[in-house]
Design a protein around this motif. Structure first.
Motif, PDB file in Angstrom:
ATOM      1  N   HIS A  78     -85.807  23.238  14.478  1.00 31.32           N
ATOM      2  CA  HIS A  78     -84.366  23.441  14.579  1.00 31.32           C
ATOM      3  C   HIS A  78     -83.562  22.285  13.979  1.00 31.32           C
ATOM      4  O   HIS A  78     -82.329  22.243  14.145  1.00 31.32           O
ATOM      5  CB  HIS A  78     -83.951  23.636  16.050  1.00 31.32           C
ATOM      6  N   THR A  79     -84.216  21.343  13.314  1.00 29.81           N
ATOM      7  CA  THR A  79     -83.492  20.226  12.695  1.00 29.81           C
ATOM      8  C   THR A  79     -82.495  20.763  11.665  1.00 29.81           C
ATOM      9  O   THR A  79     -82.861  21.564  10.803  1.00 29.81           O
ATOM     10  CB  THR A  79     -84.469  19.259  12.011  1.00 29.81           C
ATOM     11  N   VAL A 294     -87.769  26.592   7.862  1.00 29.85           N
ATOM     12  CA  VAL A 294     -87.781  26.635   9.327  1.00 29.85           C
ATOM     13  C   VAL A 294     -89.039  27.325   9.839  1.00 29.85           C
ATOM     14  O   VAL A 294     -89.746  26.813  10.718  1.00 29.85           O
ATOM     15  CB  VAL A 294     -86.522  27.362   9.856  1.00 29.85           C
ATOM     16  N   ALA A 307     -80.601  25.566  13.578  1.00 28.13           N
ATOM     17  CA  ALA A 307     -80.576  24.711  12.393  1.00 28.13           C
ATOM     18  C   ALA A 307     -79.346  24.991  11.535  1.00 28.13           C
ATOM     19  O   ALA A 307     -78.647  24.070  11.096  1.00 28.13           O
ATOM     20  CB  ALA A 307     -81.853  24.909  11.577  1.00 28.13           C
ATOM     21  N   THR A 311     -75.820  22.677  10.385  1.00 34.34           N
ATOM     22  CA  THR A 311     -75.897  22.325   8.965  1.00 34.34           C
ATOM     23  C   THR A 311     -74.508  22.127   8.366  1.00 34.34           C
ATOM     24  O   THR A 311     -73.557  22.808   8.726  1.00 34.34           O
ATOM     25  CB  THR A 311     -76.649  23.424   8.197  1.00 34.34           C
TER      26      THR A 311
END
Length: 435
Positions: A78-79, A294, A307, A311
């Protein structure tokens, strides 16, 4: 102007001239950018292969588009991503499917006008020919005939006295077909046969082509103090060059694996005619790459949503510096100047995607980089252009900010910018990609 504290200085601008000269077409721009990414340790991945979740630098190419990203070793599914967006295409004259033509003893090449060029800027310039060819064996290759080959001759003033009083009026079909030789006999296959001979290919081995003309005059510093740069395709290879350099810089630092985001550089084709293609910003390429990244790291749809929600994208495209001969065409309180730093582009009707929160993100990046920035807003009486910014925001639900370097002569065969602005932009992009 003193150099900012970031990694890029006037040497970056020197390198921009090399990049512009090596990139006469979107396909060459992608090849030039990816060669630099590979030198920085990035590896190409094929869209047809299964992707893994390993860390490091990766990139995908498709035609005149490239998307590159760096996955820190500590990244989660999920970064969020930090994206710099740009485009590789520029307005020009492109070869038609049946290119061989002539008239009155002149051999000509049939061209179609791509995008919205300033047509007069293409007159009486020495033009080369470059692009991509497909061969009978199924392979593709880039070609670049970098010498004076074609020319669109202007009509002498003696044959059109109305030019003085009424101005130059050009018909895209009748007046923009370049000449490349003499002779009454025009044969189908002449141009492609010439390209085949230039590259030592068998005749009739070219079965497909995307060829375009370009000015062979090299980019150069200009002015008494060499504080300006004149060159082709700055819209938008200036941003492509800056984005490539910024991603390579961020990924190569000692702390890259501790980045709180995944830095991404995305350069699309076909921005100049609406971005609606498989390599354009309005196509599925960016979303597909981000989602696959992902999922390759074991993420779920929920991780993808998280994510994307975190963003941010900087849509980096050139904008308008105030023109000294037409200052009244600009908003009276917004006069971006050359060498004044990158511009934040705002339009409340969403021709640009910037809003107040996006401004704060960009202001923070510029402050971190020690880079000044300016604001651009169109004169209320003038229509406003647009970029890939609103498309990116709407298609992917990603917060997007429109920025860029200020130039003159946008869409000319030869544009002009301040010599400091390329490295100021690159430093701001670097700070942004660090998150």
């Amino acid at each position: 102007m003193a150099n900012p504290p970031g990694p890029f200085d006037r040497g970056h601008t020197d390198d921009l001239l090399t990049f512009l000269a090596a990139s006469p077409t979107p396909y060459h721009a992608v090849a030039t950018a990816t060669a630099r990414l590979e030198e920085a340790g990035f590896k190409q991945v094929a869209e047809t292969d299964a992707w893994d979740g390993t860390s490091g630098g990766k990139f995908v190419t498709r035609g005149g588009a490239v998307i590159a990203w760096y996955v820190p070793s500590g990244a989660h599914p999920h970064t969020p991503f930090r994206i710099v967006g740009a485009h590789t295409d520029s307005p020009n004259l492109r070869v038609k499917p049946r290119p061989d033509m002539g008239n009155s003893g002149w051999r000509q090449v049939a061209v179609e006008v791509y995008g919205g060029p300033l047509l007069n800027s293409w007159l009486d310039r020495d033009l080369g020919l470059a692009g991509r060819i497909s061969l009978r064996d199924g392979s593709e290759r880039l070609v670049d005939i970098d010498r004076p080959l074609l020319r669109v001759p202007q009509l002498a003033i003696h044959l059109d006295r109305s030019v003085t009083a009424e101005g130059l009026k050009l018909d895209k079909q009748r007046h923009m077909q370049p000449i490349w030789g003499l002779g009454d006999d025009v044969h189908e296959g002449d141009l492609l046969g010439f390209v085949e001979d230039e590259y030592g290919l068998e005749r009739r081995s070219i079965t497909g082509w995307d060829l375009m003309t370009y000015s062979v005059e090299p980019p150069a510093y200009l002015g008494r103090d060499r504080d300006l740069v004149a060159g082709p395709r700055m819209d938008n290879l200036l941003s492509v060059h800056a984005g490539t350099a910024a991603l390579a810089e961020v990924s190569g630092r000692a702390g890259a694996d501790a980045l709180p985001c995944i830095p991404v550089f995305a350069a699309f084709d076909h921005e100049e005619n609406g971005s609606q293609s498989d390599t354009g910003a309005d196509g599925p390429l960016l979303g597909g790459v981000l989602e696959r990244s992902v999922f390759a790291r074991g993420g779920s749809y929920e991780d993808r949503a998280r994510a994307f929600a975190g963003t941010v994208c900087l849509s980096s495209d050139t904008g308008h510096a105030v023109h000294p001969n037409y200052a009244e065409r600009h908003d009276p309180t917004h006069h971006p100047r050359a060498n004044g730093g990158p511009i934040l582009k705002v339009n409340v009707n969403n021709r640009y995607a910037t809003d107040g929160s996006g401004r704060a993100v960009f202001a923070a990046a510029c402050e971190k980089a020690g880079v000044p920035f300016q604001s651009f807003v169109s004169n209320n009486a003038m229509p406003c252009g647009t970029t890939i910014g609103p498309i990116t925001a709407a298609r992917h639900g990603i917060r997007t900010v429109d920025i860029g370097a200020a130039i003159l002569s946008m869409h000319s065969a030869r544009e002009l910018c301040g010599a400091d602005d390329p490295y100021l932009l690159a430093n701001a992009l670097t700070a942004f990609l660090e998150g």
